[in-house]
Write a protein that holds these residues in place. Structure first.
Motif, PDB file in Angstrom:
ATOM      1  N   ASN B 353       0.813  -1.211   0.000  1.00  0.00           N
ATOM      2  CA  ASN B 353       0.000   0.000   0.000  1.00  0.00           C
ATOM      3  C   ASN B 353       0.849   1.265   0.000  1.00  0.00           C
ATOM      4  O   ASN B 353       0.414   2.306  -0.471  1.00  0.00           O
ATOM      5  N   LEU B 354       2.034   1.161   0.540  1.00  0.00           N
ATOM      6  CA  LEU B 354       2.890   2.342   0.588  1.00  0.00           C
ATOM      7  C   LEU B 354       3.432   2.727  -0.780  1.00  0.00           C
ATOM      8  O   LEU B 354       3.957   3.828  -0.958  1.00  0.00           O
ATOM      9  N   ILE B 355       3.342   1.827  -1.757  1.00  0.00           N
ATOM     10  CA  ILE B 355       3.788   2.208  -3.103  1.00  0.00           C
ATOM     11  C   ILE B 355       2.622   2.264  -4.083  1.00  0.00           C
ATOM     12  O   ILE B 355       2.823   2.498  -5.273  1.00  0.00           O
ATOM     13  N   LEU B 356       1.414   2.069  -3.569  1.00  0.00           N
ATOM     14  CA  LEU B 356       0.243   2.049  -4.440  1.00  0.00           C
ATOM     15  C   LEU B 356       0.158   3.334  -5.278  1.00  0.00           C
ATOM     16  O   LEU B 356       0.097   4.426  -4.736  1.00  0.00           O
ATOM     17  N   GLY B 357       0.127   3.161  -6.579  1.00  0.00           N
ATOM     18  CA  GLY B 357       0.049   4.319  -7.470  1.00  0.00           C
ATOM     19  C   GLY B 357       1.415   4.886  -7.820  1.00  0.00           C
ATOM     20  O   GLY B 357       1.545   5.668  -8.747  1.00  0.00           O
ATOM     21  N   TYR B 358       2.438   4.494  -7.054  1.00  0.00           N
ATOM     22  CA  TYR B 358       3.780   5.010  -7.302  1.00  0.00           C
ATOM     23  C   TYR B 358       4.727   3.903  -7.741  1.00  0.00           C
ATOM     24  O   TYR B 358       5.938   4.053  -7.688  1.00  0.00           O
ATOM     25  N   GLU B 359       4.157   2.767  -8.160  1.00  0.00           N
ATOM     26  CA  GLU B 359       4.998   1.629  -8.533  1.00  0.00           C
ATOM     27  C   GLU B 359       5.994   2.006  -9.625  1.00  0.00           C
ATOM     28  O   GLU B 359       7.116   1.497  -9.666  1.00  0.00           O
ATOM     29  N   ASP B 360       5.566   2.909 -10.506  1.00  0.00           N
ATOM     30  CA  ASP B 360       6.400   3.329 -11.632  1.00  0.00           C
ATOM     31  C   ASP B 360       7.523   4.270 -11.239  1.00  0.00           C
ATOM     32  O   ASP B 360       8.422   4.524 -12.021  1.00  0.00           O
ATOM     33  N   ASP B 361       7.429   4.815 -10.043  1.00  0.00           N
ATOM     34  CA  ASP B 361       8.381   5.812  -9.613  1.00  0.00           C
ATOM     35  C   ASP B 361       9.800   5.238  -9.612  1.00  0.00           C
ATOM     36  O   ASP B 361      10.014   4.074  -9.266  1.00  0.00           O
ATOM     37  N   ALA B 362      10.746   6.069  -9.978  1.00  0.00           N
ATOM     38  CA  ALA B 362      12.142   5.612 -10.070  1.00  0.00           C
ATOM     39  C   ALA B 362      12.669   5.118  -8.728  1.00  0.00           C
ATOM     40  O   ALA B 362      13.626   4.348  -8.678  1.00  0.00           O
ATOM     41  N   ARG B 363      12.012   5.549  -7.630  1.00  0.00           N
ATOM     42  CA  ARG B 363      12.459   5.060  -6.329  1.00  0.00           C
ATOM     43  C   ARG B 363      12.228   3.556  -6.179  1.00  0.00           C
ATOM     44  O   ARG B 363      12.891   2.882  -5.405  1.00  0.00           O
ATOM     45  N   PHE B 364      11.219   3.036  -6.891  1.00  0.00           N
ATOM     46  CA  PHE B 364      10.793   1.658  -6.631  1.00  0.00           C
ATOM     47  C   PHE B 364      11.023   0.690  -7.783  1.00  0.00           C
ATOM     48  O   PHE B 364      11.036  -0.514  -7.566  1.00  0.00           O
ATOM     49  N   SER B 365      11.111   1.207  -8.985  1.00  0.00           N
ATOM     50  CA  SER B 365      11.216   0.264 -10.096  1.00  0.00           C
ATOM     51  C   SER B 365      12.012   0.858 -11.239  1.00  0.00           C
ATOM     52  O   SER B 365      12.159   2.081 -11.354  1.00  0.00           O
ATOM     53  N   ARG B 366      12.510  -0.031 -12.044  1.00  0.00           N
ATOM     54  CA  ARG B 366      13.200   0.395 -13.250  1.00  0.00           C
ATOM     55  C   ARG B 366      12.734  -0.490 -14.399  1.00  0.00           C
ATOM     56  O   ARG B 366      12.672  -1.689 -14.259  1.00  0.00           O
ATOM     57  N   HIS B 367      12.395   0.099 -15.510  1.00  0.00           N
ATOM     58  CA  HIS B 367      11.895  -0.637 -16.675  1.00  0.00           C
ATOM     59  C   HIS B 367      10.766  -1.588 -16.300  1.00  0.00           C
ATOM     60  O   HIS B 367      10.698  -2.711 -16.787  1.00  0.00           O
ATOM     61  N   GLY B 368       9.918  -1.142 -15.406  1.00  0.00           N
ATOM     62  CA  GLY B 368       8.749  -1.956 -15.066  1.00  0.00           C
ATOM     63  C   GLY B 368       9.027  -3.107 -14.122  1.00  0.00           C
ATOM     64  O   GLY B 368       8.133  -3.893 -13.818  1.00  0.00           O
ATOM     65  N   ILE B 369      10.262  -3.234 -13.656  1.00  0.00           N
ATOM     66  CA  ILE B 369      10.581  -4.305 -12.708  1.00  0.00           C
ATOM     67  C   ILE B 369      10.753  -3.679 -11.320  1.00  0.00           C
ATOM     68  O   ILE B 369      11.537  -2.749 -11.145  1.00  0.00           O
ATOM     69  N   ILE B 370      10.023  -4.204 -10.361  1.00  0.00           N
ATOM     70  CA  ILE B 370      10.077  -3.638  -9.018  1.00  0.00           C
ATOM     71  C   ILE B 370      11.320  -4.107  -8.286  1.00  0.00           C
ATOM     72  O   ILE B 370      11.660  -5.291  -8.313  1.00  0.00           O
ATOM     73  N   ASN B 371      11.986  -3.175  -7.661  1.00  0.00           N
ATOM     74  CA  ASN B 371      13.146  -3.503  -6.842  1.00  0.00           C
ATOM     75  C   ASN B 371      12.689  -3.597  -5.386  1.00  0.00           C
ATOM     76  O   ASN B 371      12.624  -2.604  -4.675  1.00  0.00           O
ATOM     77  N   TRP B 372      12.368  -4.817  -4.972  1.00  0.00           N
ATOM     78  CA  TRP B 372      11.793  -4.981  -3.632  1.00  0.00           C
ATOM     79  C   TRP B 372      12.769  -4.608  -2.538  1.00  0.00           C
ATOM     80  O   TRP B 372      12.383  -4.251  -1.443  1.00  0.00           O
ATOM     81  N   HIS B 373      14.033  -4.711  -2.874  1.00  0.00           N
ATOM     82  CA  HIS B 373      15.026  -4.364  -1.881  1.00  0.00           C
ATOM     83  C   HIS B 373      14.882  -2.893  -1.466  1.00  0.00           C
ATOM     84  O   HIS B 373      14.831  -2.564  -0.287  1.00  0.00           O
ATOM     85  N   SER B 374      14.777  -2.015  -2.462  1.00  0.00           N
ATOM     86  CA  SER B 374      14.638  -0.602  -2.100  1.00  0.00           C
ATOM     87  C   SER B 374      13.240  -0.309  -1.563  1.00  0.00           C
ATOM     88  O   SER B 374      13.073   0.565  -0.707  1.00  0.00           O
ATOM     89  N   VAL B 375      12.226  -1.047  -2.047  1.00  0.00           N
ATOM     90  CA  VAL B 375      10.880  -0.837  -1.506  1.00  0.00           C
ATOM     91  C   VAL B 375      10.856  -1.207  -0.016  1.00  0.00           C
ATOM     92  O   VAL B 375      10.271  -0.500   0.802  1.00  0.00           O
ATOM     93  N   ASP B 376      11.529  -2.317   0.322  1.00  0.00           N
ATOM     94  CA  ASP B 376      11.574  -2.745   1.728  1.00  0.00           C
ATOM     95  C   ASP B 376      12.139  -1.652   2.628  1.00  0.00           C
ATOM     96  O   ASP B 376      11.559  -1.315   3.659  1.00  0.00           O
ATOM     97  N   SER B 377      13.267  -1.088   2.210  1.00  0.00           N
ATOM     98  CA  SER B 377      13.886  -0.107   3.106  1.00  0.00           C
ATOM     99  C   SER B 377      13.065   1.185   3.134  1.00  0.00           C
ATOM    100  O   SER B 377      12.936   1.823   4.183  1.00  0.00           O
ATOM    101  N   TYR B 378      12.473   1.520   1.985  1.00  0.00           N
ATOM    102  CA  TYR B 378      11.572   2.671   1.948  1.00  0.00           C
ATOM    103  C   TYR B 378      10.402   2.451   2.901  1.00  0.00           C
ATOM    104  O   TYR B 378      10.077   3.317   3.723  1.00  0.00           O
TER     105      TYR B 378
END
Lengths: 357, 503
Positions: B353-378
């Protein structure tokens, strides 16, 4: 304990309990009709797991279910019902039947032909899936009904194609036999188990990765869980609905494709004894988990392969397996039933609501 | 005379004690308030009184006799009725039918409708509810529906009435009317337990107040000598720093501009020629009674709804034909008014829920692939920064309390560093600690040069936070002026359409 663990365990235990319950209920049913349930289950178990041959047979039977189950599962993740896996399977099957033979006549390398056939089947199934997806997205049609009715259209369309324009030689209506080298390779000659099974596992892994790691997968799942929140968070629900049906249809078509390319070597009427519908049951049993699709398919595949022994070795008709599958679905789909059977363990399930205050 | 008392009630769920040694009582003709933050254990306590849970320790006495309450049915038979926060009414049935549901007076095998109607309207009259007992519930306003719930409880001939956050959904006027009814009930000897986190209201209506914190009753007080501040401190457990400094900047450039915007839906203008400017370093308050076009206005800005007429500009650029997704990523942050329905996916984890709507944001993903590692720490950092109380980031959002859910929504939006924030009812149904926190955050964002549009039905909130206040009524802006130009009463008049044309 880690909360994820707890939830995982409770879900798995529910599913296991449902299985035990359905086997028990069906066992009682057998008793009432006058059979010994233990010996009946024994025959089924032996027929599905008793020898390396029967194990391979179980895996072979599971193969189309993996694809159709995954197809229904995929749509379900978006909150959509694809009841049309059966039709999409047939469309995929006939596409492979026609093109594999054609490619062999023009001398395409077998390897290329197989890849092309799988791709074309996927596309054909996607086109078939597009219809309900599009009608749902732009005209608010009920995808459940549209996709289901398209099963009949697919069935009769394929029946026509195989009876007239693409009929091969012989008494029964089937397409031309595909040369062995243009078929999906089998692991051993005596078993129908073929490379399709491996493709099925790969498809499961791909779908798992898609939902876990891609932005699109996330969006599709968001849409399935809360459509309004999805819209607010920027999901284009129309577009995604169509995409989901394209992919779902494509995956179901691979079931038909691998059956034709790996098992039969031609397309024949009645290619599917209801694999598409079993896919719905598989998806229900999978409980929202991609790998659950694999496990559920293996279970149903084993039941089917073991069930065919019943006709040979007992008085119980093999249709009993269908009853058993239905019972499994009923128990899985009604968790409250298990709740009632389960001795109430205090606390664990209610803890969360209470912390809310 | 004492009608109900709880004596040393404790309740644990595994290692967690939701209630610890709670003792309180309510007398006939008395309104007792249980005041506490969300998650303090109020609901657990009510569920024990209502027979949904059994206490681990302690007992309940009714009229001096120790009783075991095994189910809601038993509670009702013992004279305890509860009005839930969420209404449990059947829209297609009439008021009377709803009330007698499951408890119909019989004439042979038929329902004795005339007797029922008579009984229900008599009750309605007696307590001054003023309900049309033949009206279909679906056609009633929220305030009226609440009265139906109340009537249902009275029909069961209760002596103790438990009210769970009864004013959460009411407008200021409806609250006043509601309190008059409560007073009438008090005069008739009912014991009333009011669960609330609204301090002002509690002070207005309650005779005695119990403050509950972390599962324990930390104080008992009468209304005399209690103030909003003292109660708030007791509730939260520390002094609240409600003073927030505002700084003034010269750079108040317009970020989001509505020019003569209309939105036509089902043949009617839900938004009718609205012009507004949301400016940097400013909070524009949009006051109004729910359903006057606030939701539509916010959703026009976000792009969920389409403009039929007029222009919406963001940083001077026409955004009428851009997608929701692009608007979110370009810095339009939206806190929807209904977090359960629009802001969260309950079945998802806090992290999801903390990334809902922001999945595309450069903080969380690149080329449509989510980087869970950075999402976790965020996620971990937002959880601690915004004090979101959950077991961990993998807990389902639906399991959290309202205040904590709202912090997810707010945190998600603010952490994206948006240029404009549209906050719709950001503190609705949220406990006081969270309210203070959210207010502080909004001011902080304002001071950092964000443009903020605050939509709220709560005039206190609007007047506390806004630089400018616009009042929306029937899809139009009926007044727009600097905060302070109008009194609360005057704004209230604008809100109800009693005054107009002052733009």
């Amino acid at each position: 304990m880690n909360i994820k663990m707890v939830r995982f365990n409770s879900r798995v235990s529910y599913t296991l309990l449902s299985l035990v319950a359905s086997f028990t209920v069906c066992g009682i049913l057998l008793l009432i009709v006058g059979y010994n349930p233990l010996s009946v289950y024994g025959i089924v178990a032996e027929g599905s797991l008793g020898s390396s041959y029967s194990i391979m047979k179980s895996l072979a039977k599971a193969t189309p279910l993996i694809f159709t189950g995954l197809s229904v599962f995929f749509a379900d993740q978006a909150g959509l019902f694809n009841i049309g896996a059966e039709g999409q399977l047939l469309i995929g099957g006939i596409t492979s039947g026609i093109f594999a033979y054609y490619f062999s006549t023009i001398g395409l390398p077998p390897f290329v032909s197989i890849i092309l056939c799988l791709t074309l089947s996927f596309i054909a199934g996607a086109v078939w899936g597009f219809i309900p997806g599009f009608l749902k997205a732009y005209y608010g049609a009920n995808e459940f009904i549209v996709s289901m009715m398209l099963n009949y259209v697919a069935q009769y369309l394929c029946e026509y194609l195989v009876t007239y324009p693409f009929r091969g030689p012989g008494v029964t209506a089937k397409t031309n036999e595909i040369p062995a080298s243009y078929q999906l390779p089998r692991f051993v000659d005596v078993s129908q188990l073929n490379l399709g099974f491996v493709l099925g596992i790969l498809a499961v892994v791909a779908v798992f990765l898609f939902f876990r790691y891609t932005v699109s997968g996330r969006r599709i799942r968001t849409m399935g869980r809360n459509n309004v929140a999805a819209v607010i968070s920027g999901v284009n629900v129309r577009k995604e609905t169509i995409i989901v049906f394209l992919i779902s249809g494509g995956i179901a078509a691979l079931a038909g494709s691998t059956e034709v390319l790996g098992v039969h070597g031609f397309y024949i009427n009645d290619l599917s004894p209801g694999y598409g519908f079993d896919g719905i049951a598989v998806s229900v049993l999978a409980q929202g988990n991609s790998f659950g699709v694999l496990i559920a398919s293996l279970l149903f595949g084993a039941l089917r392969s073991g069930g065919s022994r019943l006709d040979l070795r007992s008085e119980v008709p093999s249709e009993f397996i269908i009853v058993l599958q239905a019972a499994v679905v009923v128990f899985i789909a009604t968790p409250r039933l298990i709740d009632m059977l389960k001795i109430r363990r205090r606390g664990s399930s209610k803890k969360k609501e209470a912390i809310d205050g | 005379m004492e009608v109900l008392s709880a004596n040393g009630i404790s309740k644990n769920f595994g290692p967690l004690w939701a209630n610890k040694n709670i003792t309180f009582h309510v007398d006939e003709g008395e309104i007792v308030s249980l005041l506490g933050e969300n998650g303090a254990g109020k609901t657990t306590l009510m569920n024990i009184l209502y027979g949904l849970y059994q206490p681990t320790e302690g007992y309940i006495k009714i009229r001096g006799k120790e009783r075991r309450i095994g189910s809601p049915r038993e509670a009702i038979d013992l004279g305890i009725s509860m009005v839930h926060q969420h209404f449990m009414l059947v829209d297609a049935l009439t008021v009377t039918e709803n009330i007698i549901l499951g408890n119909e007076p019989r004439k042979g095998i038929f329902t004795d409708s005339s007797l029922a109607l008579g009984k229900v309207s008599e009750l309605s009259e007696k307590y001054g509810l003023g309900l049309d007992c033949n009206a279909e519930v679906g056609t009633l306003s929220v305030g009226e529906k609440q009265k139906v719930e109340l009537l249902k409880a009275l029909y069961n001939d209760c002596s103790v009435l438990i009210l769970d956050e009864p004013t959460a959904v009411l407008t200021p006027l409806e609250v006043e009317a509601f309190f008059r009814i409560l007073q009438r009930l008090r005069e008739n000897g009912k014991g009333i337990i009011l669960i609330s986190h609204k301090l002002k209201e509690t002070l207005t209506i309650a005779d005695r107040i119990y403050i509950i914190r972390a599962g324990e009753i930390v104080a008992e007080t009468t209304c005399q000598g209690a103030s909003v501040e003292s109660l708030a401190e007791l509730m939260v457990g520390h002094a609240l720093d409600s003073k927030i400094d505002r700084n003034e900047t010269d750079d108040n450039e317009t970020v989001l501009r509505f020019s003569e915007v209309s939105c036509r839906e089902k043949g009617r203008n839900v938004i009718d020629g609205i012009s507004l400017s949301v400016r940097r370093g400013r909070i524009l308050g949009i006051a109004g009674v729910d359903g006057n076009g606030q939701t539509e206005l916010s959703e026009l800005a976000l792009g969920v709804r389409k403009v039929s007429d007029g222009m919406i500009e963001y940083h001077g650029r026409d955004i009428r034909n851009t997608s929701v997704r692009s608007r979110i990523l370009e810095g339009i942050g939206y806190v929807p008014e209904d977090r359960q329905k629009k802001g969260l996916v309950n079945a998802f984890t806090v992290e999801d829920n903390l990334i809902l709507g922001y999945e595309d944001d450069a903080r969380f993903s690149r080329h449509g692939i989510i980087n869970w590692h950075s999402v976790d720490s965020y996620a971990d950092s937002v959880i601690s920064e915004y004090d979101i109380r959950c077991q961990n980031r993998d807990e389902k959002a639906g399991a959290l309390s309202g205040g904590n859910q709202q912090k997810i929504v707010i945190g998600r939006v603010l952490e994206a560093d948006p240029d404009v924030i549209i906050a719709s009812q950001p503190t609705r149904g949220v406990d006081i600690g969270a309210v203070e926190y959210i207010h502080k955050k909004l001011i902080e964002m304002r001071n950092r040069g964000k443009a903020i549009m605050l939509v709220s039905a709560d005039l206190d909130e609007i007047m506390k936070l806004s630089d400018e206040i616009a009042v929306i009524y029937d899809g139009r802006i009926v007044s727009c002026a600097a905060n302070g130009k109008y009194t609360k009463t005057e704004l209230g008049e604008f809100m109800t359409g009693a005054r107009e044309g002052d733009e």
